[in-house]
Design a protein around this motif. Structure first.
Motif, PDB file in Angstrom:
ATOM      1  N   ASP B  85       0.961  -1.423   0.028  1.00  0.00           N
ATOM      2  CA  ASP B  85      -0.081   0.105  -0.023  1.00  0.00           C
ATOM      3  C   ASP B  85       0.887   1.443   0.068  1.00  0.00           C
ATOM      4  O   ASP B  85       0.695   2.315  -0.531  1.00  0.00           O
ATOM      5  N   VAL B  86       1.759   1.110   0.867  1.00  0.00           N
ATOM      6  CA  VAL B  86       2.888   2.349   0.725  1.00  0.00           C
ATOM      7  C   VAL B  86       4.071   2.231  -0.009  1.00  0.00           C
ATOM      8  O   VAL B  86       5.023   1.145  -0.039  1.00  0.00           O
ATOM      9  N   GLN B  87       4.181   3.085  -0.908  1.00  0.00           N
ATOM     10  CA  GLN B  87       5.177   2.844  -1.751  1.00  0.00           C
ATOM     11  C   GLN B  87       6.244   3.935  -2.055  1.00  0.00           C
ATOM     12  O   GLN B  87       7.002   4.049  -2.982  1.00  0.00           O
ATOM     13  N   ALA B  88       6.238   4.708  -1.029  1.00  0.00           N
ATOM     14  CA  ALA B  88       7.363   5.973  -0.836  1.00  0.00           C
ATOM     15  C   ALA B  88       7.757   5.766   0.513  1.00  0.00           C
ATOM     16  O   ALA B  88       7.241   5.312   1.229  1.00  0.00           O
ATOM     17  N   THR B  89       9.033   6.633   0.609  1.00  0.00           N
ATOM     18  CA  THR B  89       9.637   6.575   1.621  1.00  0.00           C
ATOM     19  C   THR B  89       9.886   8.036   2.344  1.00  0.00           C
ATOM     20  O   THR B  89      10.586   8.327   3.119  1.00  0.00           O
ATOM     21  N   ARG B  90       8.807   9.002   1.620  1.00  0.00           N
ATOM     22  CA  ARG B  90       9.178  10.228   2.082  1.00  0.00           C
ATOM     23  C   ARG B  90       7.686  10.961   2.132  1.00  0.00           C
ATOM     24  O   ARG B  90       6.911  10.880   1.477  1.00  0.00           O
ATOM     25  N   TYR B  91       7.567  11.610   3.535  1.00  0.00           N
ATOM     26  CA  TYR B  91       6.173  12.312   3.541  1.00  0.00           C
ATOM     27  C   TYR B  91       6.576  13.963   3.343  1.00  0.00           C
ATOM     28  O   TYR B  91       7.786  14.441   3.941  1.00  0.00           O
ATOM     29  N   ALA B  92       5.675  14.601   2.590  1.00  0.00           N
ATOM     30  CA  ALA B  92       6.124  16.096   2.799  1.00  0.00           C
ATOM     31  C   ALA B  92       4.620  16.892   2.558  1.00  0.00           C
ATOM     32  O   ALA B  92       3.754  16.400   1.675  1.00  0.00           O
ATOM     33  N   ARG B  93       4.266  17.934   3.247  1.00  0.00           N
ATOM     34  CA  ARG B  93       3.070  18.545   3.172  1.00  0.00           C
ATOM     35  C   ARG B  93       3.691  20.002   3.450  1.00  0.00           C
ATOM     36  O   ARG B  93       4.122  20.289   4.613  1.00  0.00           O
ATOM     37  N   SER B  94       2.914  21.069   3.095  1.00  0.00           N
ATOM     38  CA  SER B  94       2.960  22.512   3.676  1.00  0.00           C
ATOM     39  C   SER B  94       1.713  23.038   3.704  1.00  0.00           C
ATOM     40  O   SER B  94       0.858  22.627   2.889  1.00  0.00           O
ATOM     41  N   PHE B  95       1.676  24.035   4.692  1.00  0.00           N
ATOM     42  CA  PHE B  95       0.427  24.901   4.765  1.00  0.00           C
ATOM     43  C   PHE B  95       0.727  26.237   4.723  1.00  0.00           C
ATOM     44  O   PHE B  95       1.723  26.547   5.418  1.00  0.00           O
ATOM     45  N   ALA B  96      -0.292  27.156   4.197  1.00  0.00           N
ATOM     46  CA  ALA B  96      -0.098  28.446   4.336  1.00  0.00           C
ATOM     47  C   ALA B  96      -0.707  28.950   5.716  1.00  0.00           C
ATOM     48  O   ALA B  96      -1.351  28.674   5.967  1.00  0.00           O
ATOM     49  N   LEU B  97       0.195  29.870   6.288  1.00  0.00           N
ATOM     50  CA  LEU B  97      -0.252  30.452   7.594  1.00  0.00           C
ATOM     51  C   LEU B  97      -0.779  31.902   7.621  1.00  0.00           C
ATOM     52  O   LEU B  97      -0.228  32.669   6.564  1.00  0.00           O
ATOM     53  N   SER B  98      -1.601  32.320   8.335  1.00  0.00           N
ATOM     54  CA  SER B  98      -2.146  33.625   8.408  1.00  0.00           C
ATOM     55  C   SER B  98      -1.435  34.405   9.402  1.00  0.00           C
ATOM     56  O   SER B  98      -0.917  33.745  10.387  1.00  0.00           O
ATOM     57  N   GLY B  99      -1.613  35.430   9.323  1.00  0.00           N
ATOM     58  CA  GLY B  99      -0.741  36.939  10.003  1.00  0.00           C
ATOM     59  C   GLY B  99      -1.077  36.659  11.594  1.00  0.00           C
ATOM     60  O   GLY B  99      -0.197  37.173  12.432  1.00  0.00           O
ATOM     61  N   GLU B 100      -2.191  35.909  11.952  1.00  0.00           N
ATOM     62  CA  GLU B 100      -2.415  36.168  13.119  1.00  0.00           C
ATOM     63  C   GLU B 100      -1.882  34.983  14.289  1.00  0.00           C
ATOM     64  O   GLU B 100      -2.046  35.068  15.371  1.00  0.00           O
ATOM     65  N   LEU B 101      -1.236  34.058  13.539  1.00  0.00           N
ATOM     66  CA  LEU B 101      -0.638  33.033  13.969  1.00  0.00           C
ATOM     67  C   LEU B 101       0.828  33.421  14.461  1.00  0.00           C
ATOM     68  O   LEU B 101       1.509  33.938  13.644  1.00  0.00           O
ATOM     69  N   ASP B 102       1.217  33.165  15.788  1.00  0.00           N
ATOM     70  CA  ASP B 102       2.418  33.341  16.179  1.00  0.00           C
ATOM     71  C   ASP B 102       3.639  32.127  15.967  1.00  0.00           C
ATOM     72  O   ASP B 102       3.674  31.257  16.772  1.00  0.00           O
ATOM     73  N   ALA B 103       4.199  31.955  14.764  1.00  0.00           N
ATOM     74  CA  ALA B 103       5.105  30.881  14.329  1.00  0.00           C
ATOM     75  C   ALA B 103       6.163  30.533  15.172  1.00  0.00           C
ATOM     76  O   ALA B 103       6.840  29.662  15.357  1.00  0.00           O
ATOM     77  N   GLU B 104       6.480  31.713  15.746  1.00  0.00           N
ATOM     78  CA  GLU B 104       7.775  31.449  16.650  1.00  0.00           C
ATOM     79  C   GLU B 104       7.400  30.900  17.987  1.00  0.00           C
ATOM     80  O   GLU B 104       8.444  30.350  18.511  1.00  0.00           O
ATOM     81  N   ARG B 105       6.209  30.890  18.324  1.00  0.00           N
ATOM     82  CA  ARG B 105       5.964  29.790  19.635  1.00  0.00           C
ATOM     83  C   ARG B 105       5.292  28.660  19.257  1.00  0.00           C
ATOM     84  O   ARG B 105       4.705  27.914  19.866  1.00  0.00           O
ATOM     85  N   THR B 106       5.521  28.129  17.893  1.00  0.00           N
ATOM     86  CA  THR B 106       5.058  26.857  17.568  1.00  0.00           C
ATOM     87  C   THR B 106       5.626  25.651  18.366  1.00  0.00           C
ATOM     88  O   THR B 106       6.778  25.602  18.552  1.00  0.00           O
ATOM     89  N   GLU B 107       4.734  24.743  18.722  1.00  0.00           N
ATOM     90  CA  GLU B 107       5.307  23.533  19.539  1.00  0.00           C
ATOM     91  C   GLU B 107       5.065  22.478  18.744  1.00  0.00           C
ATOM     92  O   GLU B 107       3.859  22.207  18.158  1.00  0.00           O
ATOM     93  N   ALA B 108       6.036  21.427  18.720  1.00  0.00           N
ATOM     94  CA  ALA B 108       5.867  20.023  18.116  1.00  0.00           C
ATOM     95  C   ALA B 108       6.085  18.973  18.794  1.00  0.00           C
ATOM     96  O   ALA B 108       7.163  19.018  19.664  1.00  0.00           O
ATOM     97  N   SER B 109       5.541  17.983  18.852  1.00  0.00           N
ATOM     98  CA  SER B 109       5.633  16.455  19.567  1.00  0.00           C
ATOM     99  C   SER B 109       5.556  15.410  18.427  1.00  0.00           C
ATOM    100  O   SER B 109       4.683  15.417  17.688  1.00  0.00           O
ATOM    101  N   LEU B 110       6.279  14.457  18.838  1.00  0.00           N
ATOM    102  CA  LEU B 110       5.972  13.391  17.841  1.00  0.00           C
ATOM    103  C   LEU B 110       5.900  11.882  18.799  1.00  0.00           C
ATOM    104  O   LEU B 110       6.525  11.700  19.689  1.00  0.00           O
ATOM    105  N   LYS B 111       4.925  11.183  18.651  1.00  0.00           N
ATOM    106  CA  LYS B 111       4.579  10.201  19.415  1.00  0.00           C
ATOM    107  C   LYS B 111       3.827   8.834  18.361  1.00  0.00           C
ATOM    108  O   LYS B 111       2.814   9.241  17.994  1.00  0.00           O
TER     109      LYS B 111
END
Lengths: 146, 135
Positions: B85-111
């Motif tokens: 079912d899965v035939q590639a080894t790379r994931y990629a996606r991007s999203f446009a952000l709007s001005g009211e979001l404070d990207a500098e305080r972005t937090e990310a976690s992986l579980k």
């Protein structure tokens, strides 16, 4: 790199997957038991002379709640994934909802020489890897000529 | 399918750019996401099974959130594919952000192969309860 060559691109299965996604999104009278290909979790199956390797791409599940069962040559992987979206009454807006949630169950038919007593399963980074050993007798053996 | 030139699609918020890469085959999967917003900010949950923390790249600036990751799966030697079912080894996606979001305080976690990214709103855009004084 090695992985890429082992699972080459298969145009037909890509089309299958596209069709399944379209059917799912429009609920255009799918089969009563779902479609043969696709579904959650996505799966890759590989063979070696000594074992059958099954990879289920099931992220975000507590491994203790995944049921892996092998019965009469049929391997079943079942479990449930809860939605992370806030409840309806919460003051939140859902913009995109693509991830699977709910109960899942996928079945793989194993070759006849699969040994039900030699199965191991590991869960790492959201991928469940089940390895089923093949019975000794079925492995190719070099016969010495006297 | 062996190809010498491969057309790779990069998912771009709104537009989909098509780039042609020659030589190396580059295929990417689009990770499935859930995105929800409350008064505090926006939360993105992305399915990235098989991506370890050191193979994950999350970038956020004023205009865009980028999620990229490589799948690493240990396989026994001499394995042949039977079904995939899965035939590639790379994931990629991007999203446009709007001005009211404070990207500098972005937090990310992986579980367990699920990435959670939280982007808070700038404080001046958060709802504030105004106390009414009685005079």
């Amino acid at each position: 790199m090695f992985y890429r060559s082992v699972f080459p691109r298969d145009l037909l299965s890509e089309l299958d997957r596209l069709q399944r996604e379209m059917q799912q999104s429009y609920e255009f009278s799918p089969s009563i038991r779902g479609l043969a290909r696709g579904g959650f979790p996505a799966m890759n199956v590989g063979n070696t002379p000594h074992s059958v390797e099954i990879y289920a791409f099931a992220p975000g599940i507590d491994p203790a709640t995944i049921a892996v069962q092998l019965e009469k040559g049929v391997l079943t992987i079942a479990g449930e994934r809860a939605s992370v979206l806030p409840p309806r009454e919460a003051n939140a807006t859902v913009h995109i909802e693509e991830r699977f949630s709910g109960r899942f169950r996928r079945v793989v038919t194993l070759p006849d020489d699969a040994d039900p007593n030699a199965v191991s399963a590991k869960y790492r980074d959201g991928v469940l890897h089940v390895s089923v050993q093949r019975r000794q007798a079925a492995q190719p053996r070099r016969i010495s000529i006297e | 399918m062996e190809t010498t030139s491969e057309v790779a699609r990069t998912q771009d918020a709104g537009t989909s750019a098509v780039q042609v890469k020659t030589g190396e085959e580059v295929r990417t999967l689009m990770p499935l996401v859930d995105i929800f917003e409350d008064s505090e900010g926006i939360t993105v949950e992305a399915d990235l099974p098989g991506v370890a923390k050191d193979r994950l790249n999350v970038q956020a600036d004023r205009h865009r959130l980028i999620i990229e990751g490589d799948v690493v799966i240990d396989m026994p030697e001499g394995m042949e594919a039977q079904y995939a079912d899965v035939q590639a080894t790379r994931y990629a996606r991007s999203f446009a952000l709007s001005g009211e979001l404070d990207a500098e305080r972005t937090e990310a976690s992986l579980k367990d192969g699920v990435l959670t990214v939280h982007i808070p709103k700038r404080s001046e855009f958060c709802p504030r309860k105004i106390e009414v004084r009685v005079s």
